[in-house]
Design an enzyme around this catalytic site. Structure first.
Site, mmCIF file in Angstrom:
data_model
loop_
_atom_site.group_PDB
_atom_site.id
_atom_site.type_symbol
_atom_site.label_atom_id
_atom_site.label_comp_id
_atom_site.label_asym_id
_atom_site.label_seq_id
_atom_site.Cartn_x
_atom_site.Cartn_y
_atom_site.Cartn_z
ATOM 1 N N GLU A 165 -8.644 0.291 -3.109
ATOM 2 C CA GLU A 165 -9.543 0.303 -1.940
ATOM 3 C C GLU A 165 -10.477 1.496 -2.044
ATOM 4 O O GLU A 165 -10.048 2.584 -2.450
ATOM 5 C CB GLU A 165 -8.741 0.466 -0.649
ATOM 6 N N HIS A 219 -5.723 3.536 -1.860
ATOM 7 C CA HIS A 219 -7.070 3.828 -1.353
ATOM 8 C C HIS A 219 -7.457 5.232 -1.821
ATOM 9 O O HIS A 219 -6.875 6.216 -1.370
ATOM 10 C CB HIS A 219 -7.037 3.747 0.177
ATOM 11 N N ARG A 222 -7.425 12.638 0.810
ATOM 12 C CA ARG A 222 -6.355 13.119 1.689
ATOM 13 C C ARG A 222 -4.966 12.660 1.233
ATOM 14 O O ARG A 222 -3.976 13.267 1.568
ATOM 15 C CB ARG A 222 -6.605 12.734 3.138
ATOM 16 N N HIS A 246 -3.753 -4.449 7.543
ATOM 17 C CA HIS A 246 -3.863 -3.312 8.461
ATOM 18 C C HIS A 246 -2.965 -3.452 9.686
ATOM 19 O O HIS A 246 -3.056 -4.412 10.440
ATOM 20 C CB HIS A 246 -5.297 -3.036 8.928
ATOM 21 N N ASN A 261 0.861 -1.185 0.000
ATOM 22 C CA ASN A 261 0.000 0.000 0.000
ATOM 23 C C ASN A 261 0.902 1.241 0.000
ATOM 24 O O ASN A 261 1.683 1.441 0.937
ATOM 25 C CB ASN A 261 -0.896 -0.048 1.246
ATOM 26 N N ARG A 308 -9.688 7.860 -1.272
ATOM 27 C CA ARG A 308 -10.665 8.261 -0.258
ATOM 28 C C ARG A 308 -11.549 9.380 -0.770
ATOM 29 O O ARG A 308 -11.130 10.186 -1.600
ATOM 30 C CB ARG A 308 -9.940 8.734 1.014
ATOM 31 N N THR A 314 -8.378 3.624 8.196
ATOM 32 C CA THR A 314 -9.498 2.691 8.290
ATOM 33 C C THR A 314 -9.453 2.025 9.669
ATOM 34 O O THR A 314 -8.433 1.469 10.057
ATOM 35 C CB THR A 314 -9.381 1.619 7.176
ATOM 36 N N GLU A 323 -10.830 -9.510 2.977
ATOM 37 C CA GLU A 323 -9.571 -9.072 3.575
ATOM 38 C C GLU A 323 -9.858 -8.870 5.060
ATOM 39 O O GLU A 323 -10.678 -8.035 5.440
ATOM 40 C CB GLU A 323 -9.042 -7.786 2.930
ATOM 41 N N HIS A 337 0.930 6.127 1.760
ATOM 42 C CA HIS A 337 1.735 7.016 2.611
ATOM 43 C C HIS A 337 2.770 7.798 1.824
ATOM 44 O O HIS A 337 3.249 8.835 2.293
ATOM 45 C CB HIS A 337 2.376 6.216 3.745
HETATM 46 N N1 PXP Z 1 -5.770 -3.041 3.947
HETATM 47 C C1 PXP Z 1 -6.756 -2.113 4.062
HETATM 48 C C2 PXP Z 1 -8.131 -2.512 3.675
HETATM 49 C C3 PXP Z 1 -6.477 -0.790 4.479
HETATM 50 O O1 PXP Z 1 -7.463 0.117 4.581
HETATM 51 C C4 PXP Z 1 -5.131 -0.439 4.771
HETATM 52 C C5 PXP Z 1 -4.799 0.962 5.150
HETATM 53 O O2 PXP Z 1 -5.098 1.834 4.107
HETATM 54 C C6 PXP Z 1 -4.153 -1.436 4.639
HETATM 55 C C7 PXP Z 1 -4.504 -2.724 4.254
HETATM 56 C C8 PXP Z 1 -2.719 -1.162 4.952
HETATM 57 O O3 PXP Z 1 -2.609 -0.859 6.312
HETATM 58 P P1 PXP Z 1 -1.238 -0.328 6.906
HETATM 59 O O4 PXP Z 1 -0.909 0.933 6.188
HETATM 60 O O5 PXP Z 1 -1.554 -0.124 8.356
HETATM 61 O O6 PXP Z 1 -0.225 -1.400 6.672
#
Ligand code: PXP
Length: 250
Positions: free
Chosen positions: A75, A45, A51, A201, A9, A47, A106, A160, A12
């Site tokens: 996402e 994601h 953001r 997550h 992901n 959103r 999330t 997931e 960030h």
């Molecule tokens: N999976 C989902 C569905 C998420 O919403 C997120 C965060 O955007 C992640 C995985 C990745 O989470 P993390 O950034 O905490 O590793």
């Protein structure tokens, strides 16, 4: 034991960019480094509040994925505008997540036991299945029997599982056995129906390991830890650390 897939992901990276409103760091470069390091997919994601990921990032990242012949996992919440964007982009995977404006990230899985949420997700899935036939749909949920039954009823391609609470317990050195048992129970229920069993997550290198050792999930989507570790080690090395973990057999 079969190895598991790693989805990275890169939200960030976009968070850093948006913080200053500049055009760097480049999301395209990030996706390129992640996939050339050997990751199995890119997760982003889009959103409703935009953001981090912006609308133009989605086709740009998808092009990088296509170059590597790797899936894009988009996402989204079920806001109609975002669902329409997804239907236009047609990513390989769409992961439906709950979304609240005030949350930092999330915060948990979809509340499919609420008839209102269930119906909203159902109609978003119907639209996606009509307008983006080849996109597979995963639902971000807790490993709870009743909720997983709802995912089966909705004919999700994958679930997931929200690992945030597990990851926090691991980080704080609290017992994790009950989480692992629950994830194993969910696996039996879901895989018996031929549905994919993914997780994500809050995971770190350390909290990923027990899940991989127990062979619990087919796919992990991880972002925050990778980007944080990359500050010290570089994105390629941080991705490789987790890819090696996903491929490790006990
Ligand atoms: N999976 C989902 C569905 C998420 O919403 C997120 C965060 O955007 C992640 C995985 C990745 O989470 P993390 O950034 O905490 O590793």
């Amino acid at each position: 034991m079969k190895s598991s897939r790693l989805g990275v992901n890169i939200d960030h990276v976009a968070t850093l960019r948006q913080q200053r409103g500049e055009n760097y760091p480049s999301l395209v470069n990030a996706a390129d480094i992640v996939l050339s390091a050997g990751a199995d997919q890119i997760t982003i994601h889009l959103r409703e509040d935009r953001r981090h990921i912006q609308d133009t990032d989605v086709p740009a990242v998808k092009m990088v994925c296509e170059r590597y012949n790797k899936p894009l996992n988009l996402e989204l919440g079920v806001d109609p505008e975002i669902v329409s964007i997804a239907c236009d982009i047609k990513p390989e995977w769409i992961c439906i997540v709950p979304e609240k404006r005030e949350e930092r990230t999330t915060e948990g899985g979809l509340d499919l036991k609420s008839p209102d949420t269930f119906n909203k997700i159902k109609s978003a899935m119907e639209k996606i299945r009509k307008e983006s036939k080849d996109s597979k749909i995963s639902l971000f949920v807790e490993a709870d029997t009743e909720t997983l039954d709802k995912c089966i009823e909705l004919k999700a391609d994958a679930v997931e599982i929200h690992t945030g609470d597990y990851a926090k317990a691991h980080l704080e050195e609290n017992p994790i056995e009950s989480f692992l048992e629950n994830f194993a129970k969910g696996k039996e229920q879901i895989q018996a129906k031929g549905i994919g069993y993914h997780a994500g997550h809050g995971l770190t290198d350390n909290s990923l390991k027990p899940l991989v050792d127990a062979g619990l999930f087919e796919e992990y989507n991880i972002g925050h830890w990778i980007i944080c570790d990359a500050v010290f080690n570089g994105l390629e090395k941080s991705c490789k650390t987790l890819i090696d973990l996903c491929n490790s057999t006990k």
